[in-house]
Write a protein that holds these residues in place. Sequence first.
Motif, short mmCIF file in Angstrom:
data_model
loop_
_atom_site.label_atom_id
_atom_site.label_comp_id
_atom_site.label_asym_id
_atom_site.label_seq_id
_atom_site.Cartn_x
_atom_site.Cartn_y
_atom_site.Cartn_z
N UNK A 298 17.42 62.52 18.64
CA UNK A 298 15.99 62.65 18.44
C UNK A 298 15.41 63.76 17.42
N UNK A 299 14.51 63.68 16.67
CA UNK A 299 14.07 64.68 15.72
C UNK A 299 12.73 65.36 16.06
N UNK A 300 12.75 66.56 15.46
CA UNK A 300 11.64 67.44 15.59
C UNK A 300 11.41 67.96 14.28
N UNK A 301 9.97 67.77 13.99
CA UNK A 301 9.24 68.50 12.83
C UNK A 301 8.84 69.54 13.01
N UNK A 302 9.48 70.89 12.63
CA UNK A 302 8.99 72.20 13.09
C UNK A 302 7.65 72.40 12.78
N UNK A 303 6.90 72.89 13.79
CA UNK A 303 5.46 72.94 13.68
C UNK A 303 5.00 74.23 12.89
N UNK A 304 5.77 75.30 12.89
CA UNK A 304 5.22 76.35 12.24
C UNK A 304 5.35 76.23 10.90
N UNK A 379 6.63 59.44 20.89
CA UNK A 379 6.11 60.14 19.99
C UNK A 379 5.15 61.14 20.69
N UNK A 380 5.32 62.34 19.94
CA UNK A 380 4.27 63.53 20.45
C UNK A 380 3.66 63.99 19.00
N UNK A 381 2.48 63.89 18.94
CA UNK A 381 1.75 64.16 17.57
C UNK A 381 0.68 65.32 17.95
N UNK A 382 0.45 66.05 16.95
CA UNK A 382 -0.54 67.04 16.92
C UNK A 382 -1.39 67.14 15.90
N UNK A 383 -2.77 67.86 16.46
CA UNK A 383 -3.63 68.01 15.38
C UNK A 383 -4.27 69.36 15.41
N UNK A 401 5.37 65.65 15.54
CA UNK A 401 6.05 66.99 16.09
C UNK A 401 7.30 66.17 16.52
N UNK A 402 7.37 65.38 17.54
CA UNK A 402 8.81 64.80 18.07
C UNK A 402 8.74 63.29 18.12
N UNK A 403 9.95 62.69 17.84
CA UNK A 403 10.04 61.37 17.80
C UNK A 403 11.71 60.91 18.46
N UNK A 404 11.46 60.12 19.49
CA UNK A 404 12.92 59.79 20.05
C UNK A 404 12.98 58.68 20.91
N UNK A 405 13.91 58.12 21.19
CA UNK A 405 13.92 56.79 22.08
C UNK A 405 13.28 57.07 23.42
N UNK A 406 12.37 56.24 23.81
CA UNK A 406 11.98 56.20 25.35
C UNK A 406 13.18 56.31 26.41
N UNK A 407 14.12 55.78 26.12
CA UNK A 407 15.34 55.84 27.05
C UNK A 407 15.90 57.13 27.24
N UNK A 408 15.89 57.77 26.14
CA UNK A 408 16.31 59.21 25.88
C UNK A 408 15.67 60.06 26.85
N UNK A 409 14.41 59.95 26.69
CA UNK A 409 13.38 60.63 27.45
C UNK A 409 13.38 60.68 28.99
#
Length: 888
Positions: A298-304, A379-383, A401-409
Amino acid sequence: MWNCKYCIFNSEKRGEILKHYRLKHGGHTKIVPFPCPHQDCLCTFKSISNLQVHLSKIHAKEHSEHASKVPPLVFKCQHCEFSEPCTETDFLRHLRSRHLRANENIHCPYRGCTFQTRVYATFNSHKSKTHSENDRRMLKPEIISGNSEGNDNDEIEPVSLDEVEIEDSEDQLNEESSDFVIQLEHNLAGIFLKMQSILHIPASSVQNIIQELTEIHKLSFPLVLKSVSTVLSKHYPDVDDSLVTEVVNAVSESNVFSRCCDTGGCLSTIKKRNSFVLNEFPVVMPVEYMLPGGEKPYVYVPIQPALQAMLNKTDILDKALTVQECVSNGYTSYRDGYYFKENSLLNGDEFKIALGLYIDDFEVANPLGTSRGKHKMCAVYWVLANIAAKYRSTLHSIQLALLCNTSTVKVYGYKTIMQPLLRDLVHLEQTGLYIDQLGATVKGTVLYVSADNLGAHSLAGFFESFTVERFCRFCMASRNETQHTEVGTGNFEPRTVDMHNRHIEEVKQDPSLSKLYGVKGSCPLTDALQHFHAVTGYPPDILHDLFEGVVPVELCLCLSDMIEKKYFSLDSVNHAIKTFGYTFSDKTNQPQPIPKGFASKGSIGGNGHENWTLLRLLPLIVGDNVPEGESSWEILMLLKDIVELAVASKHTDESIHDLGCKIAEHRELLQSTFPDFRLKPKHHFMEHYPQLIKAFGPLSDVWTLRFEGKHKFFKKVIRESQNFKNVPLTLAVKHQRMMAYYLDSSSFFRPSVEMEKVKTAMVASFPGHVQQQFHQIAPQLNTVLVASSLMVEGIKYSADMVISAGSCSGLPEFQQISQIVAVNSEILFVCKKMSAWYTEHLRSYELCSSHFSTLCVVKVSELNEVSPLSGYIVKGRMLVTPKRFIFC
């Protein structure tokens, strides 16, 4: 002085502003249009050519007046008796036409320059390369003198050659030329980035286009050689072929596209272009995380760094600080809700970062059969909640912020998947983030998490099944109690922070208590953060509760009853829906015909936009076929009232009380009319709305409608790329490159006001009382700008739309837009006054006007509700039905 409306650039010359727009802002017209450089003009344009036409037609007089303010100077020619007051351009024109055309030798008129020539083209080349900036102060003192009135500011004192740093001047010119080349390279890279991330052209296709264009450029070399040779031969009959070739080679080498995209250029390959974007654009690349057992990554986009990139843009930070300073009466934003006021970190005078999260599952490929769910993503988004809702609703304001397969969650759970996000959020809350623009470290936390009910319950630790006994995340009501008791009675104990914490601890000790409390476990965000809690952090979602829940169910129930009573047939309803004359935004969201088997399904289906439009326009479509007092019809009209109040962008204590009364009345009528109908859990959630508005502010600020639109970007990416090898990484990289393009643009947001297709009109052509209101703004005004349409904060206005301003006897007054006028920087609607009265049966306003109706002038700031309405003619009557409750 002309000023750029996007940056600090300014110039005394309008032409320099246009050049600046082309160079600095020309690559982002899809995001930011070209604004008119006149400070009092609100017009915007999609191209420089359209802007130039506007300037020549609308502002020609102002330009001449601006130029006339520059004191005239007397220019003396060193080669003839010419001595006249004129401009530098006129003087250079004299040198070219009087002397160079006659093949006379002339000396360069600029200080410190010993160049001389008798060739017209050579002089032009020297002028453009060495003295590209027109500046009369750089002319030799013996050529120019002050005006006849002796303006000291324009007289130039003689300066000796020793005082002129020739080498420094050349270095400056070389530095400016280098900066110009760098900017052009950046613009060219921006075009390629736009092709890939905005227009979704595959990288291989972009590479193919570049190679083809480069080859065409090379093949055109003989044509350029011939053209240059022809021109030089006119002035140099015996010109050497080697000189011609040298000139053409110099021209070719100065071509930015050729230099950057030819073999070895900085943008010549996919790898080099990607490297250029990483180094020169504000891109925050995703980080890939591998899970134990070799499961799908899964991938994470660093929020800072993403937050820093946003808040270091001046326009974003300005809007965030503006909201910080707003003080309102009633409930106009989350800052007015008591959950925000109880947050010890966010509530205060100092600027703190407030984040809104969103979580949802979506299919990227919409497959059928056995492949269904294979590529379903979580998906996890932020504003940035600090900016107003009207700005953060734009899709590029929503960050990944986050993106991964639902099966992984499902296998590893949210706590494991969200670990890198939680780590950064804890750092933001406890340590803070340094913002260069503020020169300070700013703390922040998560204010709320928007999600549908399934997503909210799953992440917050409540039961995901709504058939359990305690299904509500807002109170302790049981399923059977919700069928007989309304929330407004106060009989249901609300969930509190202390109560929920106690339930979590007891469930850990005895898991069998989970069904009693309706709690499965703790929320990862609550466990990690000190200033966020599951009870106060998950607002309701109007989209799924109403437009995809209660509305389609009750439309099915009530329409079936009215069809059975033969007020109309399904075919006649569908025919009316198809043939109704939808206008303006209703065209985009027009409802679909109701399916034939809708009664057996218990719902009419459809998406949220379509169901909202159908409920709102149903009174105009079939309302006249239903007799007054029909209970099924009254249920739908009460639901329509509830929707208008629920989606309102502001509230008062009175409107919240009114909403509670409407909900109670609707419930009572629904159960008395259909005693066998069992209320859905979403009916119960809807009953919490009055109290939740006081807690969260307007619910339309925290709903999932705009977040749902974000999914379209990822679906389009996967459809165009057809790359399923590593879907999360493919989507995240493309998204972050797209965000880099927007963050690199002149302005992250579109202008607050945009006017197009503008023409001038004489003030005298308007009625006398309208002229008086124009003159109150600009007393000496003779002409005004009239636009065919107007965009204000993303809302479009055009002629024949109906707006509401003012009130009479407690009811809103309505006006129909006749013309949209700009008087200096003030937007005015010239409207027809409409007589209005409320039709209770249709929950609509009937408007009436005559040929002798007087015109009135309405300012944007005077509108009761910013959303314009459509006036529909139904059986000879003009009816308007509001989208949101109109406060007056």
